[in-house]
Write a protein that holds these residues in place. Sequence first.
Motif, PDB file in Angstrom:
ATOM      1  N   GLY A 185       0.818  -1.208   0.000  1.00 16.11           N
ATOM      2  CA  GLY A 185       0.000   0.000   0.000  1.00 16.11           C
ATOM      3  C   GLY A 185       0.852   1.259   0.000  1.00 16.11           C
ATOM      4  N   GLY A 186       1.913   1.239   0.778  1.00 17.64           N
ATOM      5  CA  GLY A 186       2.828   2.380   0.811  1.00 17.64           C
ATOM      6  C   GLY A 186       3.505   2.599  -0.531  1.00 17.64           C
ATOM      7  N   PHE A 187       3.890   1.500  -1.186  1.00 10.99           N
ATOM      8  CA  PHE A 187       4.535   1.613  -2.489  1.00 10.99           C
ATOM      9  C   PHE A 187       3.551   2.156  -3.532  1.00 10.99           C
ATOM     10  N   VAL A 188       2.311   1.683  -3.468  1.00  6.84           N
ATOM     11  CA  VAL A 188       1.286   2.157  -4.404  1.00  6.84           C
ATOM     12  C   VAL A 188       1.030   3.648  -4.199  1.00  6.84           C
ATOM     13  N   ARG A 189       1.133   4.104  -2.960  1.00  5.57           N
ATOM     14  CA  ARG A 189       0.903   5.524  -2.654  1.00  5.57           C
ATOM     15  C   ARG A 189       2.147   6.394  -2.877  1.00  5.57           C
ATOM     16  N   GLY A 190       3.234   5.809  -3.347  1.00  4.75           N
ATOM     17  CA  GLY A 190       4.386   6.613  -3.731  1.00  4.75           C
ATOM     18  C   GLY A 190       5.658   6.420  -2.949  1.00  4.75           C
ATOM     19  N   ARG A 191       5.612   5.651  -1.856  1.00 13.01           N
ATOM     20  CA  ARG A 191       6.849   5.412  -1.103  1.00 13.01           C
ATOM     21  C   ARG A 191       7.742   4.486  -1.933  1.00 13.01           C
ATOM     22  N   ARG A 192       8.997   4.794  -2.000  1.00 14.24           N
ATOM     23  CA  ARG A 192       9.919   3.992  -2.806  1.00 14.24           C
ATOM     24  C   ARG A 192      10.323   2.719  -2.075  1.00 14.24           C
ATOM     25  N   PRO A 193      10.210   1.571  -2.742  1.00 13.92           N
ATOM     26  CA  PRO A 193      10.624   0.326  -2.108  1.00 13.92           C
ATOM     27  C   PRO A 193      12.141   0.189  -2.089  1.00 13.92           C
ATOM     28  N   HIS A 194      12.631  -0.513  -1.111  1.00 11.50           N
ATOM     29  CA  HIS A 194      14.048  -0.861  -1.055  1.00 11.50           C
ATOM     30  C   HIS A 194      14.288  -1.953  -2.111  1.00 11.50           C
ATOM     31  N   ARG A 195      15.511  -2.099  -2.560  1.00 11.82           N
ATOM     32  CA  ARG A 195      15.830  -3.153  -3.539  1.00 11.82           C
ATOM     33  C   ARG A 195      15.370  -4.533  -3.064  1.00 11.82           C
ATOM     34  N   ASP A 196      15.594  -4.830  -1.770  1.00  9.75           N
ATOM     35  CA  ASP A 196      15.198  -6.137  -1.247  1.00  9.75           C
ATOM     36  C   ASP A 196      13.698  -6.362  -1.393  1.00  9.75           C
ATOM     37  N   SER A 197      12.924  -5.332  -1.136  1.00 11.92           N
ATOM     38  CA  SER A 197      11.468  -5.449  -1.288  1.00 11.92           C
ATOM     39  C   SER A 197      11.099  -5.705  -2.744  1.00 11.92           C
ATOM     40  N   CYS A 198      11.820  -5.073  -3.656  1.00  8.12           N
ATOM     41  CA  CYS A 198      11.580  -5.302  -5.085  1.00  8.12           C
ATOM     42  C   CYS A 198      11.840  -6.764  -5.448  1.00  8.12           C
ATOM     43  N   LEU A 199      12.930  -7.309  -4.934  1.00 11.37           N
ATOM     44  CA  LEU A 199      13.267  -8.703  -5.237  1.00 11.37           C
ATOM     45  C   LEU A 199      12.246  -9.664  -4.636  1.00 11.37           C
ATOM     46  N   ILE A 200      11.802  -9.363  -3.428  1.00 12.44           N
ATOM     47  CA  ILE A 200      10.778 -10.193  -2.775  1.00 12.44           C
ATOM     48  C   ILE A 200       9.477 -10.146  -3.569  1.00 12.44           C
ATOM     49  N   LEU A 201       9.080  -8.955  -3.987  1.00 13.31           N
ATOM     50  CA  LEU A 201       7.836  -8.822  -4.760  1.00 13.31           C
ATOM     51  C   LEU A 201       7.955  -9.485  -6.133  1.00 13.31           C
ATOM     52  N   ALA A 202       9.119  -9.382  -6.749  1.00 10.33           N
ATOM     53  CA  ALA A 202       9.316 -10.033  -8.047  1.00 10.33           C
ATOM     54  C   ALA A 202       9.149 -11.542  -7.915  1.00 10.33           C
ATOM     55  N   GLU A 203       9.702 -12.099  -6.863  1.00  7.50           N
ATOM     56  CA  GLU A 203       9.546 -13.530  -6.619  1.00  7.50           C
ATOM     57  C   GLU A 203       8.083 -13.862  -6.369  1.00  7.50           C
ATOM     58  N   TYR A 204       7.432 -13.066  -5.555  1.00  2.00           N
ATOM     59  CA  TYR A 204       6.041 -13.319  -5.209  1.00  2.00           C
ATOM     60  C   TYR A 204       5.133 -13.276  -6.443  1.00  2.00           C
ATOM     61  N   PHE A 205       5.331 -12.275  -7.292  1.00  2.00           N
ATOM     62  CA  PHE A 205       4.480 -12.115  -8.474  1.00  2.00           C
ATOM     63  C   PHE A 205       4.981 -12.903  -9.684  1.00  2.00           C
ATOM     64  N   HIS A 206       6.102 -13.599  -9.531  1.00  2.00           N
ATOM     65  CA  HIS A 206       6.689 -14.390 -10.623  1.00  2.00           C
ATOM     66  C   HIS A 206       7.005 -13.519 -11.842  1.00  2.00           C
ATOM     67  N   VAL A 207       7.648 -12.397 -11.579  1.00  2.00           N
ATOM     68  CA  VAL A 207       8.074 -11.518 -12.665  1.00  2.00           C
ATOM     69  C   VAL A 207       9.593 -11.401 -12.630  1.00  2.00           C
ATOM     70  N   ASP A 208      10.142 -10.910 -13.699  1.00  2.00           N
ATOM     71  CA  ASP A 208      11.584 -10.722 -13.804  1.00  2.00           C
ATOM     72  C   ASP A 208      12.035  -9.717 -12.737  1.00  2.00           C
ATOM     73  N   PRO A 209      12.977 -10.112 -11.878  1.00  2.00           N
ATOM     74  CA  PRO A 209      13.445  -9.196 -10.825  1.00  2.00           C
ATOM     75  C   PRO A 209      13.973  -7.870 -11.372  1.00  2.00           C
ATOM     76  N   ASN A 210      14.656  -7.928 -12.505  1.00  2.00           N
ATOM     77  CA  ASN A 210      15.202  -6.694 -13.066  1.00  2.00           C
ATOM     78  C   ASN A 210      14.100  -5.774 -13.589  1.00  2.00           C
ATOM     79  N   GLU A 211      13.016  -6.350 -14.055  1.00  2.00           N
ATOM     80  CA  GLU A 211      11.870  -5.539 -14.474  1.00  2.00           C
ATOM     81  C   GLU A 211      11.305  -4.778 -13.268  1.00  2.00           C
ATOM     82  N   MET A 212      11.191  -5.472 -12.137  1.00  2.00           N
ATOM     83  CA  MET A 212      10.688  -4.851 -10.914  1.00  2.00           C
ATOM     84  C   MET A 212      11.650  -3.760 -10.438  1.00  2.00           C
TER      85      MET A 212
END
Length: 124
Positions: A41-68
């Motif tokens: 929710g914070g990311f959707v509202r504009g807070r920038r995610p940390h790289r680790d959060s990006c990698l975790i979300l990429a794994e969760y959504f099954h998307v390319d980590p570099n795309e995230m």
Amino acid sequence: MDRTGYEPERFSKYLKTLLQKHGLSMRKASLEAGLNHSSVGGFVRGRRPHRDSCLILAEYFHVDPNEMLEAAGYEPMPIVDRSLIDPQEFAPEVKEFAAELMRFAPQRRRDIITALRTLLKTSS
């Protein structure tokens, strides 16, 4: 390394698309991915995610980590470039195990991998 200029709207749109595609609420995605309940929710509202959060979300959504990472304004990381991994070179039992492992939620997968690593260390 940061790219110049984080674009919160771009990342927000990217996450909203993933949430819609998977039919998930922001809270559910946060919790199932293993993040704090309000992270997505914070990311959707504009807070920038940390790289680790990006990698975790990429794994969760099954998307390319570099795309995230790029959507969040970070430089891609060659270490997570999936195109460098050739699954055709894996033994059949490894492919079968990986396919079964992907059926689990990301946090559960991490728990299984941690347990497996512990088992491998104690058996050597």
